[in-house]
Design a protein around this motif. Structure first.
Motif, PDB file in Angstrom:
ATOM      1  N   HIS A   1      -5.815  -0.453   5.278  1.00 10.57           N
ATOM      2  CA  HIS A   1      -5.147   0.092   6.392  1.00 10.57           C
ATOM      3  C   HIS A   1      -6.191  -0.029   6.934  1.00 10.57           C
ATOM      4  O   HIS A   1      -6.852   0.856   7.408  1.00 10.57           O
ATOM      5  CB  HIS A   1      -5.290   0.898   6.009  1.00 10.57           C
TER       6      HIS A   1
ATOM      7  N   ASP B   1      -8.801   3.007  -3.814  1.00  7.04           N
ATOM      8  CA  ASP B   1      -7.997   3.608  -2.911  1.00  7.04           C
ATOM      9  C   ASP B   1      -8.195   5.093  -2.424  1.00  7.04           C
ATOM     10  O   ASP B   1      -7.211   6.117  -3.297  1.00  7.04           O
ATOM     11  CB  ASP B   1      -7.120   2.862  -2.404  1.00  7.04           C
ATOM     12  N   GLY B   2      -7.907   5.591  -1.561  1.00  9.56           N
ATOM     13  CA  GLY B   2      -7.606   7.902  -1.637  1.00  9.56           C
ATOM     14  C   GLY B   2      -9.642   7.970  -1.417  1.00  9.56           C
ATOM     15  O   GLY B   2      -9.820   9.088  -0.296  1.00  9.56           O
TER      16      GLY B   2
ATOM     17  N   HIS C   1       0.745  -1.072   0.262  1.00  5.32           N
ATOM     18  CA  HIS C   1      -0.190   0.115   0.034  1.00  5.32           C
ATOM     19  C   HIS C   1       0.993   1.564   0.295  1.00  5.32           C
ATOM     20  O   HIS C   1       1.467   1.641   0.772  1.00  5.32           O
ATOM     21  CB  HIS C   1      -1.045   0.047   1.420  1.00  5.32           C
TER      22      HIS C   1
ATOM     23  N   HIS D   1     -10.733   1.197   0.305  1.00  7.30           N
ATOM     24  CA  HIS D   1     -10.717   2.280   1.989  1.00  7.30           C
ATOM     25  C   HIS D   1     -11.881   2.152   2.244  1.00  7.30           C
ATOM     26  O   HIS D   1     -13.069   3.133   1.750  1.00  7.30           O
ATOM     27  CB  HIS D   1      -9.826   3.499   0.611  1.00  7.30           C
TER      28      HIS D   1
END
Ligand SMILES: [Zn+2]
Length: 430
Positions: A233, A153-154, A61, A180
């Motif tokens: 995460h 992601d973000g 990541h 995410h």
């Protein structure tokens, strides 16, 4: 071309090996592990006396920021940062500009990686076109170009129908769908974890629920579709409990955690005086979550540790807490933090850490590497468990220095990497 990595302690969880053996490499592949392999005059020798030799570490990541945000990081600086931090491979997220939602961007990233071969790059493609969360991106052609997973992601995939389609479609290519996990409506204008500290500081909070409802929804979608689901995460105890429970029912779910979510709590926002290096997504959580995540590190339910390396320019972070972008860098701190705090602290044995940083990540994304078995690619990381380091952001190879770990004194560091049996040399003074 033969090379022998001599005199080190080889720790390879893929073959439950922890022993002083030499590694014989031929044509970029591991050929044999054995005590005292004799070097001939033509052999290259890497002296690993006093060092630990592991399968190359893999960070699944990372934001390399190129194309589009080269003032934050480039493929070149990001890969130098990876190598300096002990990583032989990184997987990079698709939220560049343009977004990596079609093959030409995937090819551009891989082209840059080829020019700066300090570590391998495995791009992720976007799930949705333009990461707009509406239509599936051109996944098939990106697979041909070399993506290893898909993620917006973000941003989260808020649209459940799109997530369902992604989990169905990605199975044609056996790709993990990386989420995410964040419900943006629950996040609202939150800037830190919603709890005691956000109340005391008077800052708008991001509730744990923002993550938990998304993980819960996605696990249902994964169960129904049979798709491979990976939580990026992961930061809350409840999300981890749900992943574990779903896996017991046979759902194909995996997860990663980031070092900062294992080592720092939301109290840091207050303690640091609103340092914007304590601002990231997901936000730092309270100790009760940290305790459950650490249990997952110990008991094997967490598949990987990943840095979520998110470089930002200093000018972007040198603003009021509420205005700063989310994210911190991690490629050059992860290994020493984990060696010192997780292994040195006695929480887990070294072999478990290597599983979390190499064998596990390789398995989650179906990557080569993660093992030093004969026949595997000779990507290797060398660790010095006794090396004392101080985190010095101005010495980072990364273009960015947004880290909450500045000044931390740590014991243990990566001291070198080999890619396909060749030592990686970084340019000096950059
Ligand atoms: Zn993210």
């Amino acid at each position: 071309m033969r090379r022998i990595v001599k005199g080190g302690r080889v720790v390879d969880p893929s073959q439950e090996l922890d022993a002083e053996v030499d590694v014989l490499i031929e044509d970029g592949q591991v050929v044999r592990l054995d005590e005292n392999i004799e070097a001939t005059a033509e052999d290259q020798v890497t002296d690993a006396t006093g060092l630990v030799v592991t399968p190359g570490l893999i960070d699944i990541h990372v934001h390399l920021r190129e194309p589009g945000f080269e003032y934050k990081e480039t493929v070149r600086s990001g890969l130098m940062s990876a190598a300096a931090g002990g990583f032989t491979a990184v997987a990079c997220m698709a939220n560049t500009s343009p977004i990596n939602d079609h093959r030409s961007i995937t090819e551009l990233i891989l082209g840059q990686a080829k020019r700066h071969p300090y570590a391998r790059v495995y791009p992720l493609g976007a799930i949705s076109k333009g990461m707009a969360g509406e239509e599936l991106a051109a996944v098939g052609e990106m697979v041909e170009a070399g993506i290893v997973a898909i993620s917006d992601d973000g941003l989260p995939v808020m649209n459940a129908a799109l997530m369902r389609r992604a989990l169905q479609y990605a199975q044609h290519y056996d790709l993990p769908v990386v989420q995410h996990a964040e419900d943006l409506n629950l996040t609202g204008d939150g800037v830190m974890h919603e709890g005691e500290w956000s109340t005391r500081l008077g800052l708008p909070g991001i509730p744990s629920l923002a993550e938990d409802v998304m993980v819960a929804r996605d696990l249902l979608l994964s169960a129904d579709t049979g798709g491979r689901y990976h939580v990026a995460h992961l930061s809350t105890g409840r999300s981890l409990e749900m992943v574990k429970e779903a896996r017991r029912r046979g759902v194909r779910a995996t997860c990663e955690v980031s070092p900062h979510h294992l080592l720092l709590s939301d109290q840091l926002v207050a303690e640091s005086g609103f340092d914007t290096a304590s601002k990231m997504k997901p936000p730092l959580r309270p100790q009760s979550d940290i305790d459950i995540l650490r249990q997952g590190i110990v008991d094997g339910s967490i598949d990987a540790i990943a840095s979520d390396h998110a470089p930002h320019h200093q000018d972007e972070k040198d603003v009021q807490f509420s205005m700063a972008p989310f994210g911190i860098v991690g490629l050059e701190t992860t290994v020493s933090l984990c060696l010192d705090r997780l292994v040195g602290g006695g929480m887990i044995p070294l072999s478990r850490l290597i599983e979390l940083l190499s064998t596990g990540p390789a398995r989650v994304f179906n990557l080569p590497g993660g093992s030093l078995r004969p026949g595997r690619v000779a990507d290797i990381t060398l660790l010095d468990l006794d090396r004392q380091v101080t985190v010095q952001p101005d010495r980072f190879k990364s273009l960015a220095n947004n880290t909450p770990f500045a000044g931390w004194q740590l014991r243990g560091a990566a001291v070198g990497t080999l890619l396909a049996g060749e030592p990686v040399a970084l340019p000096e003074d950059e």
